[in-house]
Scaffold this active site. Structure first.
Site, PDB file in Angstrom:
ATOM      1  CE  LYS A 283      -1.754   2.792   2.871  1.00 23.91           C
ATOM      2  NZ  LYS A 283      -1.675   4.083   2.153  1.00 23.91           N
TER       3      LYS A 283
ATOM      4  CD  GLU B 102      13.043   3.565   7.993  1.00 29.04           C
ATOM      5  OE1 GLU B 102      13.066   4.535   8.794  1.00 29.04           O
ATOM      6  OE2 GLU B 102      12.982   3.680   6.765  1.00 29.04           O
TER       7      GLU B 102
ATOM      8  CB  CYS C  74      13.215   8.365   8.470  1.00 32.91           C
ATOM      9  SG  CYS C  74      14.053   7.384   7.249  1.00 32.91           S
TER      10      CYS C  74
ATOM     11  CD  GLU D 251      10.444  12.005  11.798  1.00 31.46           C
ATOM     12  OE1 GLU D 251       9.341  11.448  11.943  1.00 31.46           O
ATOM     13  OE2 GLU D 251      11.414  11.466  11.239  1.00 31.46           O
TER      14      GLU D 251
HETATM   15  P1  NAP Z   1       2.071   8.106   8.312  1.00 37.21           P
HETATM   16  O1  NAP Z   1       0.665   8.464   8.644  1.00 37.21           O
HETATM   17  O2  NAP Z   1       2.863   7.332   9.283  1.00 37.21           O
HETATM   18  O3  NAP Z   1       2.031   7.365   6.899  1.00 37.21           O
HETATM   19  C1  NAP Z   1       2.845   6.296   6.486  1.00 37.21           C
HETATM   20  C2  NAP Z   1       2.002   5.221   5.814  1.00 37.21           C
HETATM   21  O4  NAP Z   1       1.126   4.629   6.776  1.00 37.21           O
HETATM   22  C3  NAP Z   1       1.083   5.744   4.721  1.00 37.21           C
HETATM   23  O5  NAP Z   1       0.978   4.783   3.699  1.00 37.21           O
HETATM   24  C4  NAP Z   1      -0.224   5.901   5.467  1.00 37.21           C
HETATM   25  O6  NAP Z   1      -1.363   5.939   4.661  1.00 37.21           O
HETATM   26  C5  NAP Z   1      -0.219   4.695   6.335  1.00 37.21           C
HETATM   27  N1  NAP Z   1      -1.125   4.763   7.475  1.00 37.21           N
HETATM   28  C6  NAP Z   1      -1.606   5.854   8.119  1.00 37.21           C
HETATM   29  N2  NAP Z   1      -2.417   5.493   9.131  1.00 37.21           N
HETATM   30  C7  NAP Z   1      -2.468   4.140   9.134  1.00 37.21           C
HETATM   31  C8  NAP Z   1      -3.134   3.175   9.930  1.00 37.21           C
HETATM   32  N3  NAP Z   1      -3.929   3.519  10.946  1.00 37.21           N
HETATM   33  N4  NAP Z   1      -2.941   1.859   9.652  1.00 37.21           N
HETATM   34  C9  NAP Z   1      -2.149   1.486   8.644  1.00 37.21           C
HETATM   35  N5  NAP Z   1      -1.492   2.350   7.845  1.00 37.21           N
HETATM   36  C10 NAP Z   1      -1.639   3.669   8.086  1.00 37.21           C
HETATM   37  O7  NAP Z   1       2.867   9.409   7.977  1.00 37.21           O
HETATM   38  P2  NAP Z   1       2.245  10.791   7.414  1.00 37.21           P
HETATM   39  O8  NAP Z   1       0.930  11.086   8.066  1.00 37.21           O
HETATM   40  O9  NAP Z   1       2.255  10.712   5.966  1.00 37.21           O
HETATM   41  O10 NAP Z   1       3.339  11.805   7.930  1.00 37.21           O
HETATM   42  C11 NAP Z   1       3.259  12.271   9.266  1.00 37.21           C
HETATM   43  C12 NAP Z   1       4.630  12.294   9.896  1.00 37.21           C
HETATM   44  O11 NAP Z   1       5.202  11.000   9.878  1.00 37.21           O
HETATM   45  C13 NAP Z   1       5.657  13.140   9.178  1.00 37.21           C
HETATM   46  O12 NAP Z   1       5.568  14.478   9.492  1.00 37.21           O
HETATM   47  C14 NAP Z   1       6.934  12.518   9.665  1.00 37.21           C
HETATM   48  O13 NAP Z   1       7.269  13.024  10.919  1.00 37.21           O
HETATM   49  C15 NAP Z   1       6.597  11.069   9.782  1.00 37.21           C
HETATM   50  N6  NAP Z   1       7.057  10.274   8.626  1.00 37.21           N
HETATM   51  C16 NAP Z   1       8.149   9.512   8.765  1.00 37.21           C
HETATM   52  C17 NAP Z   1       8.610   8.785   7.682  1.00 37.21           C
HETATM   53  C18 NAP Z   1       9.824   7.938   7.778  1.00 37.21           C
HETATM   54  O14 NAP Z   1      10.409   7.597   6.771  1.00 37.21           O
HETATM   55  N7  NAP Z   1      10.220   7.532   8.963  1.00 37.21           N
HETATM   56  C19 NAP Z   1       7.975   8.864   6.457  1.00 37.21           C
HETATM   57  C20 NAP Z   1       6.820   9.650   6.342  1.00 37.21           C
HETATM   58  C21 NAP Z   1       6.381  10.352   7.435  1.00 37.21           C
HETATM   59  P3  NAP Z   1      -1.806   7.284   3.924  1.00 37.21           P
HETATM   60  O15 NAP Z   1      -1.440   6.972   2.543  1.00 37.21           O
HETATM   61  O16 NAP Z   1      -3.272   7.426   4.104  1.00 37.21           O
HETATM   62  O17 NAP Z   1      -1.034   8.406   4.501  1.00 37.21           O
END
Ligand code: NAP
Ligand code: MG
Length: 496
Positions: A195, A270, A303, A400
């Site tokens: 996904k 990760e 990250c 972060e």
């Molecule tokens: P996120 O919500 O953690 O999204 C990562 C993935 O998880 C996306 O595919 C997301 O779907 C999915 N997801 C979200 N809620 C979920 C749930 N309840 N169950 C299963 N999968 C779920 O990250 P974001 O909202 O895009 O970004 C928010 C913050 O996360 C950023 O500001 C940053 O701090 C952090 N982040 C970290 C990394 C990293 O590489 N460590 C990468 C991205 C973001 P959707 O497609 O609907 O979003």
């Protein structure tokens, strides 16, 4: 501005609604719904994509289960599987321009950087993992069995695929994250439901076309775009899924662990970071550009971003001035402009989040040396920002930010800096800049993080394990370490 004209195939690709890839077929969502993925440089809709939800995930799990349990995938030789994976690497390189453009348009990152980094790294990952397909081995083990004196046994281990794997990835390196996840899962013989992030589904869907072209049997790789709360949550909770691999926020990482508890599926994570980047008094002058790159690469949406900069007090003013000068000189613009050095953040949500942190830093008393706000009034651009006069209890230091924002503080000695560097709930990356190799390696040992770079930053290779200590994750990606993430070990004992 000199905007690159989109490749013909890219215009076609974004010109019609993209479907999902399940069981080797392209299909609409069961609900018939689609969602729009915007161009972050303008906020305008770039493409419409099928919105997968629980029903589509269920169908994809059935396809993956059939491919794993009865399909030709598990009957293929390791060599045949390896050749298919290698071919994906070749096809990525063949379509490198096109993939880099899609990535730039969907994510906002400069096309030139996607072409030089994301795409070749993704291809290399598949090539590297292709080689592992034929090198998954068990051991023979001499056992003593005190409860069966005189008996003679032959024992060995088998390393087998976990089975059906759900993979959930973020938007910061959409193609590369798909490669990091798919490459090792396939090399170890698993079947996958991927996904992609709702913000950036396009390159994973194009990759699925290339996977089909390479000749993978149906159901081995399924790509279901959709929202985290629906499609992602169903995948993490699904009883037919044997393992979930997640990259994203620590907050959602916790939800994944809870969702996985139902059938106790294996989990690898990760997650986020707040990585220290440490510049000593004897550092080479290149440390200044290194520190800027550590935080500003990919607009800080990494990250491992070197988001906490520590500089020896004797060099603090010089380094901060140097990093701030670089920040001021960075050309912001649309990713498809060949002059652009930094594109927009990925989404309006991230723009709001990052500028919220800038406000909070000011309110808590930090000094904004350069940057500090939104750039322009169209698209999701944020100015490269340097904050000083911070304290360890400020939100901008602890959390972060995931944007081009570095917090900088002076330090005076080695013992103090190790403790300061480790004063975080995260443990993903760290940077050390010094000419004293003993000092560098001694500090590298003390830092609680999965990656330490000395006199460099953001150096990635498919052969190097990558992952987090503490709340930055579980397990490692890449290298041979990742093979453990995607295999089960079976001990077989025969009495002779
Ligand atoms: P996120 O919500 O953690 O999204 C990562 C993935 O998880 C996306 O595919 C997301 O779907 C999915 N997801 C979200 N809620 C979920 C749930 N309840 N169950 C299963 N999968 C779920 O990250 P974001 O909202 O895009 O970004 C928010 C913050 O996360 C950023 O500001 C940053 O701090 C952090 N982040 C970290 C990394 C990293 O590489 N460590 C990468 C991205 C973001 P959707 O497609 O609907 O979003
Ligand atoms: Mg989200």
């Amino acid at each position: 501005m000199s905007i690159t004209t989109a490749h013909e195939r890219v215009s076609d690709f974004v010109g019609s609604p993209r479907r999902m890839f399940v069981g080797g077929q392209w299909s609409d969502a069961a609900s018939g719904k689609t969602f729009a993925t915007p161009d972050p440089a303008t906020g305008e809709t770039l493409a419409h994509v099928a919105e997968g939800d629980a029903e589509d995930i269920d169908r994809a799990v059935r396809a993956a289960r059939a491919a794993f349990d009865d399909g030709p995938w598990s009957r293929m030789t390791a060599s045949e599987r390896g050749r298919l994976i290698w071919k994906v690497g070749d096809l990525i390189l063949e379509h490198a321009d096109e993939l880099a453009q899609l990535e730039s348009m969907d994510n906002g990152k400069p096309y030139t950087i996607a072409r030089a980094a994301d795409v070749p790294l993704a291809a290399d990952l598949f090539h590297y993992m292709a080689g592992w397909a034929t090198k998954i081995e068990g051991n023979t083990i001499n056992i003593s069995v005190p409860t069966a004196p005189g008996a003679n046994f032959h024992s060995y281990t088998l390393r087998e695929p976990v089975g059906v794997v759900g993979q959930i990835i973020p938007w910061n390196f959409p193609l590369l994250m798909a490669a990091w996840k798919l490459g090792p899962a396939l090399a170890t013989g698993n079947c996958v439901i991927l996904k992609p992030a709702e913000q950036t589904p396009l390159s994973a869907l194009r990759l699925a076309e290339l996977i089909a072209e390479a000749g993978f049997p149906e159901g081995v790789v399924n790509v279901v775009p959709g929202y985290g709360e629906t499609a992602g949550a169903r995948l993490a909770a699904h009883p037919g899924v044997d393992k979930v691999a997640f990259t994203g926020s620590t907050e959602v990482g916790r939800l994944i662990v809870q969702a996985a508890a139902g059938n106790l599926k294996k989990v690898s994570l990760e997650l986020g970071g707040k990585s220290p980047n440490i510049v000593f008094d004897d550092a080479d002058p290149s440390a200044v550009a290194g520190a800027a790159n550590a935080i500003f690469f990919n607009h800080g949406q990494c990250c491992v971003a070197g988001s906490r900069l520590f500089v020896h007090q004797s060099r603090f003013d010089e380094v901060i001035e140097g990093v701030s000068d670089i920040a001021k000189s960075i050309r912001l613009g649309p990713g498809m402009d060949s002059e652009t050095q930094m594109g927009p953040l990925v989404s309006e949500e991230q723009l709001t989040r990052v500028t919220g942190y800038l406000d909070s830093g000011r309110a808590e008393g930090a000094t904004t040396v350069v940057g500090g706000g939104r750039y322009g009034d169209r698209g999701y651009f944020v100015e490269p920002t340097v904050l000083t006069d911070t304290r360890n209890d400020m939100k901008v230091v602890r959390e972060e930010i995931f944007g081009p924002v570095v917090v900088a503080a002076p330090f005076s000695d080695l013992d103090e800096i190790a403790a300061q560097a480790n004063d975080t709930e995260y443990g993903l990356g760290a940077g050390i800049w010094t000419k004293d190799i003993s000092k560098a390696h001694a500090l590298a040992k003390k830092i609680r993080a999965g990656t330490v770079w000395i006199n460099c930053y953001n150096v990635f290779d498919a052969a190097l394990p990558f992952g987090g200590y503490k709340q930055s994750g579980w397990g490692r990606e890449m290298g041979h370490e990742v093979l453990n993430n995607y295999t089960e070990v079976k001990a077989v004992t025969a009495q002779l």
